[in-house]
Scaffold this active site. Structure first.
Site, PDB file in Angstrom:
ATOM      1  N   CYS A  42     -13.249   2.282  -6.869  1.00 19.11           N
ATOM      2  CA  CYS A  42     -14.477   1.516  -6.646  1.00 19.11           C
ATOM      3  C   CYS A  42     -15.733   2.316  -6.973  1.00 19.11           C
ATOM      4  O   CYS A  42     -16.816   1.749  -7.100  1.00 19.11           O
ATOM      5  CB  CYS A  42     -14.531   1.032  -5.199  1.00 19.11           C
ATOM      6  SG  CYS A  42     -13.129  -0.029  -4.757  1.00 19.11           S
ATOM      7  N   GLY A 276       0.227  -3.171  -2.908  1.00 19.03           N
ATOM      8  CA  GLY A 276      -0.956  -2.992  -3.747  1.00 19.03           C
ATOM      9  C   GLY A 276      -1.258  -4.145  -4.679  1.00 19.03           C
ATOM     10  O   GLY A 276      -0.885  -5.298  -4.430  1.00 19.03           O
ATOM     11  N   ASP A 277      -1.920  -3.830  -5.781  1.00 23.19           N
ATOM     12  CA  ASP A 277      -2.436  -4.840  -6.698  1.00 23.19           C
ATOM     13  C   ASP A 277      -1.343  -5.632  -7.418  1.00 23.19           C
ATOM     14  O   ASP A 277      -1.632  -6.664  -8.014  1.00 23.19           O
ATOM     15  CB  ASP A 277      -3.327  -4.186  -7.758  1.00 23.19           C
ATOM     16  CG  ASP A 277      -4.593  -3.588  -7.164  1.00 23.19           C
ATOM     17  OD1 ASP A 277      -4.808  -3.760  -5.938  1.00 23.19           O
ATOM     18  OD2 ASP A 277      -5.355  -2.960  -7.909  1.00 23.19           O
TER      19      ASP A 277
END
Length: 560
Positions: A42, A276-277
């Site tokens: 991020c 996760g993603d």
């Protein structure tokens, strides 16, 4: 127990660390296809923009540090190319060679890759995506070495807009192209108008409802034929689960390649977990399976898998998509479901739109925030929220995120005892105010109508703007007559109290007060949620969108 973890960063590295804290004797192998195992995804846009200047700051943990602290066998530049769940092995490619590694337990944390469609002419321009540290360095170095003057950012989600800000801060003329009708998919159109206006006010060009269909060395070409100059292009049109290596593994996956897991993060294969993603989990509001590629859920899932590997039985209780973005001085934040999604699900809901100051009005500084709260019409349970403003948005979205997570109601929002001092809030916090409005709506004391209802009001409807004469003179919604709130009681004879009256003011508060006066004189009324302020934002956005439609971005000439 031998545990092989595929992928590092938030989920995989977090899982390894949690497992080691619980089990000193486990053999843990982490296979990461890149050079870095734990870095701040991020924070990457802010290195490009020069906010973060130290490369080392992007690495949460180094390979050597992770090995030393957690006694994990970390193998970087080691790509898992296949998984055999029957033999309980993985095939690993490293340095041009391939070897087999066995496991007792396998954890899949492969993440997601940027979507990069084969756009004709792409090879002629300088095209980038941003997902990891090497991507960041590539963008930064290109800007340093080539001094580009123009950039097109394709895709206006969180990363796209954060990169648009940081590229602009580097001195590039930035154009944002978004295929949808509004920026930032997690918010609704009524909340996006303010964001659109702000993007343009910061000097960025914005094209909505347009896709990039071709490129050349000079720029990108949109679906309507418009050409936009670009010395570089950033593609930020989404990510897809990076799971191609699981094709023949027998592990059950969804239509988009996402790994399906249960509440314990277990896959369909024995002794294989995923997080996760790359996984889908259930949404805490809708209960539907969703893919939410955010750092916070990945970290939580990593901890939970570490628990379960060590013999505990810990469940992941779902995702809700709480997220926040800084764009120059604007903050946009969301949690839970949006209106568009609730409509698509056929789920009943109501919405409250409130405008509040970030802190006490008499204290210098601060700004206004628009809060949209979605709630169940029968129970008042909060289903989702969106906030657009400046300072203080982060604090309020966290309160509302807890309301969504723990199924709190509008009444609960009222009863929240939130920190107050003039520099930080008002005695009635914006979150409390949302709760008051929800209660008033549920009790029938405040009957709203919305921007989308304006064009469908009856032709002979009574429409009253209760702002002051000075405010009214600066602009009003067509067809609304001016009767200021403070003279309303004396001018009741100007209205037919037997017919419905539609009211507006600046943000909705004075309209509510007018509504209560008129209701107690027998009138049926509706008050415009968000008031003239929201209407003015919408009209400006429409005007600006129309101004760029049909014009060449390079020369401004009309396209026939």
């Amino acid at each position: 127990m031998k545990v092989v973890i595929v992928g590092g960063v938030a989920g995989g590295a977090g899982c390894a660390a949690r497992l080691r804290r619980l089990d000193e004797n486990a053999e843990i192998i982490m296979l990461e296809r890149g050079e870095y195992i734990s870095y701040a995804n991020c924070g990457l846009p802010y290195y490009v923009g020069g906010v973060i200047t130290d490369k080392k700051a992007l690495q949460v943990q180094t390979v050597a540090g992770f090995r030393s602290r957690f006694r994990v066998d970390v193998r970087t530049e080691s790509e898992v190319i296949s998984v055999d769940t029957q033999k309980k092995t993985v095939q690993v490619r490293h340095g041009g060679e391939t070897y087999e590694e066995s496991y007792d337990k396998l954890v899949l944390s492969p993440g997601a890759s940027p979507v990069k469609p084969p756009i004709p002419g792409m090879e002629e321009n300088q095209v980038f995506t941003l997902r990891n540290i090497p991507d960041t360095y590539a963008i930064y170095d290109f800007i340093e070495e080539n001094k580009p003057k123009t950039c097109v950012v394709v895709g206006a989600g969180f990363i796209g807009l954060e990169m648009a800000e940081n590229l602009s801060e580097r001195g590039l003329a930035v154009t944002v192209v978004e295929g949808a009708s509004h920026v930032m998919p997690p918010i609704d159109m009524d909340m996006a108008h303010q964001v659109h206006n702000y993007i343009r006010a910061k000097g960025l060009n914005l094209y909505l409802g347009q896709t990039c269909t071709a490129m050349d060395k000079d720029g990108v070409i949109l679906g309507n034929g418009q050409k936009i100059p670009a010395d570089m292009v950033l593609l930020s049109i989404g990510v897809r689960p990076d799971t191609a290596f699981l094709k023949d593994s027998g592990i059950e996956m969804g239509a988009r390649g996402e790994i399906l897991v249960n509440e314990y993060m277990e896959t369909s294969a024995a002794d294989v977990y995923a997080l996760g993603d790359a996984v889908s989990t259930f949404h805490v509001v809708s209960g539907a399976k969703v893919v939410i590629p955010l750092a916070s859920p990945a970290n939580k899932q990593g901890r939970i898998v570490g628990d379960n590997l060590s013999g505990r039985r810990t469940a992941y209780k779902g995702s809700q998509g709480t997220s926040i973005m800084k764009f120059f001085d604007m903050t946009v934040a969301v949690t839970g479901e949006k209106e568009e999604s609730l409509k698509a699900q056929g789920r009943a809901y109501r919405k409250a739109i409130t405008t509040s100051a970030s802190h006490a009005g008499y204290y210098p500084g601060g700004g206004m925030m628009t809060v949209k709260t979605l709630f169940d019409p029968e129970t008042g349970v909060i289903l989702g929220a969106q906030i657009v403003g400046t300072e203080g948005v982060d604090k309020r979205i966290d309160d509302l995120a807890n309301a969504v997570r723990f199924k709190l109601t509008g009444l609960d929002l009222q009863e929240m005892e939130l920190a107050y001092a003039p520099p930080f809030s008002s005695a009635k916090d914006p979150v409390n105010m949302a709760g008051y409005v929800i209660e008033n709506m549920m009790e029938g004391l405040m009957k709203p109508f919305y921007l989308e209802d304006l064009e469908n009001l009856p032709a002979d409807a009574q429409k009253v703007d209760v702002r002051t004469e000075g405010e009214y003179a600066k602009g009003t919604i067509p067809g609304f007559i001016n009767i200021p709130l403070d003279s309303l009681r004396e001018r009741l004879d100007e209205l037919d109290l037997t017919k419905k009256i539609y009211i507006t003011c600046q943000i909705g508060l004075r309209g509510y007060l007018a509504q209560r006066i008129l209701a107690q004189h027998g009138a049926d009324t509706e008050n415009l949620a968000g008031g003239y302020r929201l209407y003015e934002m919408m009209e400006k956005d429409k005007k600006d969108m129309a101004a760029v439609a049909g014009k060449c971005a390079a020369c401004g000439m009309e396209i026939s």
